[in-house]
Design a protein around this motif. Structure first.
Motif, PDB file in Angstrom:
ATOM      1  N   PRO A 113       0.796  -1.225   0.000  1.00 22.44           N
ATOM      2  CA  PRO A 113       0.000   0.000   0.000  1.00 22.44           C
ATOM      3  C   PRO A 113       0.830   1.277   0.000  1.00 22.44           C
ATOM      4  CG  PRO A 113       0.048  -0.969   2.192  1.00 22.44           C
ATOM      5  CD  PRO A 113       0.754  -1.927   1.291  1.00 22.44           C
ATOM      6  N   ASP A 114       2.118   1.205   0.359  1.00 21.34           N
ATOM      7  CA  ASP A 114       2.936   2.411   0.426  1.00 21.34           C
ATOM      8  C   ASP A 114       3.261   2.930  -0.965  1.00 21.34           C
ATOM      9  OD1 ASP A 114       2.839   1.900   3.074  1.00 21.34           O
ATOM     10  OD2 ASP A 114       5.008   1.891   3.413  1.00 21.34           O
ATOM     11  N   SER A 115       3.390   4.244  -1.080  1.00 23.86           N
ATOM     12  CA  SER A 115       3.740   4.854  -2.358  1.00 23.86           C
ATOM     13  C   SER A 115       5.183   4.524  -2.719  1.00 23.86           C
ATOM     14  CB  SER A 115       3.562   6.372  -2.286  1.00 23.86           C
ATOM     15  OG  SER A 115       4.497   6.936  -1.382  1.00 23.86           O
ATOM     16  N   SER A 116       5.509   4.698  -3.997  1.00 21.87           N
ATOM     17  CA  SER A 116       6.877   4.442  -4.434  1.00 21.87           C
ATOM     18  C   SER A 116       7.850   5.397  -3.753  1.00 21.87           C
ATOM     19  CB  SER A 116       6.981   4.592  -5.958  1.00 21.87           C
ATOM     20  OG  SER A 116       6.592   5.896  -6.363  1.00 21.87           O
ATOM     21  N   ALA A 117       7.387   6.625  -3.446  1.00 18.85           N
ATOM     22  CA  ALA A 117       8.261   7.580  -2.757  1.00 18.85           C
ATOM     23  C   ALA A 117       8.588   7.092  -1.347  1.00 18.85           C
ATOM     24  CB  ALA A 117       7.591   8.953  -2.701  1.00 18.85           C
ATOM     25  N   ALA A 118       7.581   6.555  -0.642  1.00 14.72           N
ATOM     26  CA  ALA A 118       7.818   6.051   0.711  1.00 14.72           C
ATOM     27  C   ALA A 118       8.766   4.860   0.680  1.00 14.72           C
ATOM     28  CB  ALA A 118       6.496   5.662   1.361  1.00 14.72           C
ATOM     29  N   VAL A 119       8.606   3.974  -0.304  1.00 15.63           N
ATOM     30  CA  VAL A 119       9.503   2.823  -0.431  1.00 15.63           C
ATOM     31  C   VAL A 119      10.922   3.295  -0.759  1.00 15.63           C
ATOM     32  CG1 VAL A 119       9.978   0.723  -1.735  1.00 15.63           C
ATOM     33  CG2 VAL A 119       7.634   1.269  -1.078  1.00 15.63           C
ATOM     34  N   ALA A 120      11.016   4.295  -1.658  1.00 13.62           N
ATOM     35  CA  ALA A 120      12.336   4.829  -2.011  1.00 13.62           C
ATOM     36  C   ALA A 120      13.016   5.446  -0.800  1.00 13.62           C
ATOM     37  CB  ALA A 120      12.198   5.862  -3.127  1.00 13.62           C
ATOM     38  N   ALA A 121      12.245   6.165   0.027  1.00 11.14           N
ATOM     39  CA  ALA A 121      12.827   6.750   1.243  1.00 11.14           C
ATOM     40  C   ALA A 121      13.332   5.664   2.185  1.00 11.14           C
ATOM     41  CB  ALA A 121      11.784   7.611   1.946  1.00 11.14           C
ATOM     42  N   LEU A 122      12.588   4.572   2.282  1.00 16.81           N
ATOM     43  CA  LEU A 122      13.010   3.469   3.132  1.00 16.81           C
ATOM     44  C   LEU A 122      14.285   2.828   2.608  1.00 16.81           C
ATOM     45  CD1 LEU A 122      12.471   1.595   5.520  1.00 16.81           C
ATOM     46  CD2 LEU A 122      10.918   0.276   4.069  1.00 16.81           C
ATOM     47  N   VAL A 123      14.357   2.647   1.291  1.00 18.11           N
ATOM     48  CA  VAL A 123      15.516   1.985   0.691  1.00 18.11           C
ATOM     49  C   VAL A 123      16.762   2.858   0.764  1.00 18.11           C
ATOM     50  CG1 VAL A 123      16.477   1.154  -1.497  1.00 18.11           C
ATOM     51  CG2 VAL A 123      14.161   0.515  -0.839  1.00 18.11           C
ATOM     52  N   VAL A 124      16.609   4.143   0.438  1.00 15.77           N
ATOM     53  CA  VAL A 124      17.772   5.022   0.282  1.00 15.77           C
ATOM     54  C   VAL A 124      18.170   5.705   1.585  1.00 15.77           C
ATOM     55  CG1 VAL A 124      18.658   7.060  -0.922  1.00 15.77           C
ATOM     56  CG2 VAL A 124      17.231   5.407  -2.142  1.00 15.77           C
ATOM     57  N   GLN A 125      17.190   6.187   2.368  1.00 12.79           N
ATOM     58  CA  GLN A 125      17.503   7.005   3.525  1.00 12.79           C
ATOM     59  C   GLN A 125      17.442   6.245   4.852  1.00 12.79           C
ATOM     60  OE1 GLN A 125      14.548  10.141   1.995  1.00 12.79           O
ATOM     61  NE2 GLN A 125      16.003  11.373   3.121  1.00 12.79           N
ATOM     62  N   LYS A 126      16.517   5.317   4.977  1.00 10.17           N
ATOM     63  CA  LYS A 126      16.282   4.710   6.278  1.00 10.17           C
ATOM     64  C   LYS A 126      17.069   3.423   6.499  1.00 10.17           C
ATOM     65  CE  LYS A 126      11.615   6.643   6.414  1.00 10.17           C
ATOM     66  NZ  LYS A 126      10.175   6.363   6.597  1.00 10.17           N
ATOM     67  N   LEU A 127      17.172   2.569   5.490  1.00  4.29           N
ATOM     68  CA  LEU A 127      17.916   1.322   5.674  1.00  4.29           C
ATOM     69  C   LEU A 127      19.363   1.545   6.117  1.00  4.29           C
ATOM     70  CD1 LEU A 127      16.728  -1.148   2.864  1.00  4.29           C
ATOM     71  CD2 LEU A 127      16.451  -1.365   5.332  1.00  4.29           C
ATOM     72  N   PRO A 128      20.075   2.570   5.590  1.00  2.11           N
ATOM     73  CA  PRO A 128      21.444   2.788   6.093  1.00  2.11           C
ATOM     74  C   PRO A 128      21.512   3.084   7.586  1.00  2.11           C
ATOM     75  CG  PRO A 128      21.156   3.905   3.991  1.00  2.11           C
ATOM     76  CD  PRO A 128      19.792   3.397   4.402  1.00  2.11           C
ATOM     77  N   MET A 129      20.378   3.457   8.216  1.00  2.00           N
ATOM     78  CA  MET A 129      20.384   3.700   9.654  1.00  2.00           C
ATOM     79  C   MET A 129      20.535   2.408  10.453  1.00  2.00           C
ATOM     80  SD  MET A 129      17.493   6.656  10.057  1.00  2.00           S
ATOM     81  CE  MET A 129      17.669   8.236   9.229  1.00  2.00           C
ATOM     82  N   LEU A 130      20.430   1.274   9.785  1.00  2.00           N
ATOM     83  CA  LEU A 130      20.690   0.012  10.458  1.00  2.00           C
ATOM     84  C   LEU A 130      22.179  -0.174  10.754  1.00  2.00           C
ATOM     85  CD1 LEU A 130      18.397  -2.445   8.439  1.00  2.00           C
ATOM     86  CD2 LEU A 130      17.959  -1.491  10.706  1.00  2.00           C
ATOM     87  N   GLN A 131      23.033   0.507   9.977  1.00  2.00           N
ATOM     88  CA  GLN A 131      24.475   0.288  10.145  1.00  2.00           C
ATOM     89  C   GLN A 131      24.984   0.681  11.532  1.00  2.00           C
ATOM     90  OE1 GLN A 131      27.627   2.796   8.335  1.00  2.00           O
ATOM     91  NE2 GLN A 131      28.082   0.976   7.114  1.00  2.00           N
ATOM     92  N   PRO A 132      24.730   1.919  12.019  1.00  2.00           N
ATOM     93  CA  PRO A 132      25.229   2.229  13.369  1.00  2.00           C
ATOM     94  C   PRO A 132      24.598   1.369  14.453  1.00  2.00           C
ATOM     95  CG  PRO A 132      23.826   3.993  12.526  1.00  2.00           C
ATOM     96  CD  PRO A 132      24.106   3.087  11.385  1.00  2.00           C
ATOM     97  N   TRP A 133      23.355   0.967  14.245  1.00  2.00           N
ATOM     98  CA  TRP A 133      22.710   0.073  15.218  1.00  2.00           C
ATOM     99  C   TRP A 133      23.468  -1.244  15.308  1.00  2.00           C
ATOM    100  CZ3 TRP A 133      18.570  -3.808  13.804  1.00  2.00           C
ATOM    101  CH2 TRP A 133      18.070  -4.455  14.936  1.00  2.00           C
ATOM    102  N   ILE A 134      23.837  -1.802  14.163  1.00  2.00           N
ATOM    103  CA  ILE A 134      24.530  -3.092  14.146  1.00  2.00           C
ATOM    104  C   ILE A 134      25.982  -2.940  14.581  1.00  2.00           C
ATOM    105  CG2 ILE A 134      25.347  -4.935  12.619  1.00  2.00           C
ATOM    106  CD1 ILE A 134      22.780  -4.563  11.006  1.00  2.00           C
ATOM    107  N   THR A 135      26.657  -1.911  14.111  1.00  2.00           N
ATOM    108  CA  THR A 135      28.096  -1.786  14.368  1.00  2.00           C
ATOM    109  C   THR A 135      28.406  -1.259  15.759  1.00  2.00           C
ATOM    110  OG1 THR A 135      28.103   0.427  13.369  1.00  2.00           O
ATOM    111  CG2 THR A 135      28.642  -1.438  11.936  1.00  2.00           C
ATOM    112  N   ARG A 136      27.471  -0.556  16.400  1.00  2.00           N
ATOM    113  CA  ARG A 136      27.767   0.054  17.700  1.00  2.00           C
ATOM    114  C   ARG A 136      26.975  -0.573  18.848  1.00  2.00           C
ATOM    115  NH1 ARG A 136      27.279   6.393  17.322  1.00  2.00           N
ATOM    116  NH2 ARG A 136      28.120   6.149  19.434  1.00  2.00           N
ATOM    117  N   TYR A 137      25.672  -0.741  18.650  1.00  2.00           N
ATOM    118  CA  TYR A 137      24.842  -1.144  19.776  1.00  2.00           C
ATOM    119  C   TYR A 137      25.145  -2.563  20.252  1.00  2.00           C
ATOM    120  CZ  TYR A 137      20.801  -2.765  22.385  1.00  2.00           C
ATOM    121  OH  TYR A 137      19.995  -3.327  23.329  1.00  2.00           O
ATOM    122  N   HIS A 138      25.220  -3.505  19.355  1.00  2.00           N
ATOM    123  CA  HIS A 138      25.356  -4.903  19.759  1.00  2.00           C
ATOM    124  C   HIS A 138      26.694  -5.171  20.456  1.00  2.00           C
ATOM    125  CE1 HIS A 138      21.654  -6.394  17.942  1.00  2.00           C
ATOM    126  NE2 HIS A 138      21.872  -5.519  16.982  1.00  2.00           N
TER     127      HIS A 138
END
Length: 550
Positions: A113-138
């Motif tokens: 149901p999400d628009s292509s813009a929302a999916v693009a934001a998730l792919v390009v802007q939000k997914l890279p935010m997983l990196q500091p979570w994985i590299t620092r928090y754990h």
């Protein structure tokens, strides 16, 4: 096997994302812990050497041995930290690449149901935010579970007073970290939502830019965008305020703890305090050792507090991925892979209903023979586009059936059936490739000019500065709407499909341009192609062999 049935949806989603790299995270955490345990060794070397100097030791043997031990432990520590960092960043890269591929593959085969813009934001802007979570928090969490306890035990072994100070001050950091962290997680989620909303708004305004200018609403659109940008700024600043507040509180408790240890050790060495050790006066070596390990006792807790905000951002992305994964979708029939064209004479028969999430759209009964041209007409929303999608196997069926080339359209035949189709969408879309590649979708190397001539689009390409090497951009920048539609038609011709599915091919075109598109489709019919056209245009419907009103 771990039982996840009692976990929350977010915990299950987090476990799913972390599971493929859990071993790498565990190894990195173990290496980081071993590296942290080497600091007490280095502190002991420093304290031993300085205590010898204070006692009048003039031989260089003690100094050389202490320096060698300190240097060796430092080199091993650096090597372990470097290896742990490499494992963590590799795990983060693999996780982001895997989630991005899964997200794009899922959206291509079964749009949500999400628009292509929302999916693009998730792919390009939000997914890279997983990196500091994985590299620092754990790794910070792993270090916090081990190092403070070991250092606390070492402190108690030298001075019960220093151990008591650390024992009281240490737990205050995780306590306030948890309290502030809940607010940080909520603020991060609001920030993520605003990023997606802003991207969706931007795409909507850009797609309607011409209409906005014609209606004189460009200034209003710019004002709306400024308001949305200001809302994103406010939510971003809210996250930063919480981060700075928590850092201030945590640094205060860490500073107080270290200061209390320093004061106690100083007065003990001066002989002003005669208690706090396990017997006798505190020695210089003991005091220096305690002063050196006290800051390191708080460091894992401070690292965890800093990474707690990365955790909040990462969990916000995980929650969005989980929600998108659970959303209702329009499932693509078949795998979407390349296949050999379905054998047999081209025939098409439709009866039944196409299922969409939440509702079923009735489809017309159709019986189309090879070489026939059929127009689907009716008011907007009656199901013309859905019928074309059902014929292409792009939506699931709820009852009834679609028969193609004498076989049922199902998962086993859909890919081969689509190899015999050419699609002409209502809204032109150009991928980031040259026109030469765009007009040769199957990569056969065929000459594109005959297809351009049939679509009366040769002059469009010839006037472009780079000709067939031009990249038009997603919306066809550099050509008009009618020219973009004819280029799309040329591509449909170049695919060699036996059945052309055209969705409103003359929509929003002036009469002259619409006539050119109609003439090109008629020439395709005269060549023996089969046409199924959804249209509101009476001229388009009149040019077909027959009309089916929905």
């Amino acid at each position: 096997m771990t039982d996840t049935s009692s976990k929350s949806p977010q915990a299950r989603a987090t476990a799913r994302i972390i599971a493929p790299v859990k071993r790498s995270l565990g190894r990195a955490g173990a290496l980081a812990v071993v590296a942290g345990l080497l600091w007490p060794v280095q502190a002991a070397c420093i304290a031993w050497v300085i205590a010898g100097w204070a006692a009048g030791e003039t031989a260089l043997t003690r100094t050389a041995l202490g320096a060698a031990g300190f240097l060796l432990a430092g080199l091993v520590r650096a090597a372990l930290d470097a290896r742990a960092g490499a494992l963590l960043f590799d795990a983060a890269d693999r996780t982001i690449a895997r989630e991005r591929a899964a997200l794009l593959g899922r959206e291509i085969r079964a749009p949500g149901p999400d628009s292509s813009a929302a999916v693009a934001a998730l792919v390009v802007q939000k997914l890279p935010m997983l990196q500091p979570w994985i590299t620092r928090y754990h790794v910070a969490m792993t270090r916090t579970r081990v190092l403070p306890l070991v250092l606390l035990a070492l402190a108690f072994s030298q001075s019960w007073a220093v151990g008591l100070v650390l024992l009281v001050a240490g737990p205050l950091i995780p306590l306030f970290m948890a309290l502030v962290g809940m607010a940080a997680e909520q603020a991060s989620r609001r920030q993520m939502d605003e990023i997606g909303s802003m991207n969706g708004m931007l795409m909507d305004r850009l797609s309607a830019l011409l209409d906005l200018r014609l209606l004189g609403a460009a200034d209003r659109a710019a004002e709306d965008f400024r308001d949305r940008a200001e809302a994103l700024r406010e939510r971003t600043m809210a996250v930063l305020r919480i981060a700075f507040l928590s850092s201030t509180v945590l640094e205060l408790f860490a500073a107080l703890g270290v200061a209390m240890v320093a004061v106690f050790v100083g007065f003990s060495l001066l002989g002003e305090i005669g208690f706090g050790t396990w017997g006798g006066q505190m020695t210089l070596a003991q005091g220096l050792f305690l002063l050196l390990i006290a800051p390191e006792f708080f460091q894992p807790l401070r690292d965890l507090a800093a990474a707690w905000h990365d955790r909040a951002a990462g969990l916000s992305v995980v929650a969005e991925l989980d929600a998108l994964d659970a959303a209702d979708r329009i499932a693509l029939i078949g795998s979407g892979a390349a296949a050999e064209p379905l054998a047999g004479p081209l025939t098409l028969a439709v009866e039944g209903a196409a299922a969409l999430p939440g509702r079923a759209v009735p489809l017309p009964s159709l019986d189309v023979a090879g070489g026939e041209a059929v127009a689907l007409t009716g008011s907007s929303g009656v199901g013309k586009t859905t019928t074309l999608a059902a014929v292409a196997g792009l939506v699931p069926m709820a009852g009834g059936r679609v028969t193609v080339c004498g076989q049922a359209l199902d998962a086993g035949t859909a890919d081969a059936w689509r190899a015999r189709l050419a699609w002409l969408p209502q809204v032109p879309h150009f991928p980031d490739v040259t026109l030469a590649e765009f007009l040769d979708p199957r990569g056969t190397g065929a000459d594109p000019w005959p297809a351009l001539d049939l679509a009366q689009a040769r002059h469009i390409v010839e006037r472009l500065p780079e000709g067939l090497n031009t990249r038009l951009g997603e919306s066809g920048g550099g050509v008009s709407g009618g020219e973009a539609r004819r280029l799309m038609l040329a591509r449909a011709v170049a695919t060699g499909g036996d059945l052309i599915l055209a969705d409103e091919p003359t929509a929003d075109l002036d009469p002259e341009t619409a006539a050119l598109v109609i003439a090109a489709l008629v020439r395709l019919k005269d060549e023996g192609r089969t046409l199924l056209v959804a249209t509101h245009d009476p001229a388009m419907a009149a040019a077909m062999d027959r009309e089916v009103a929905l």
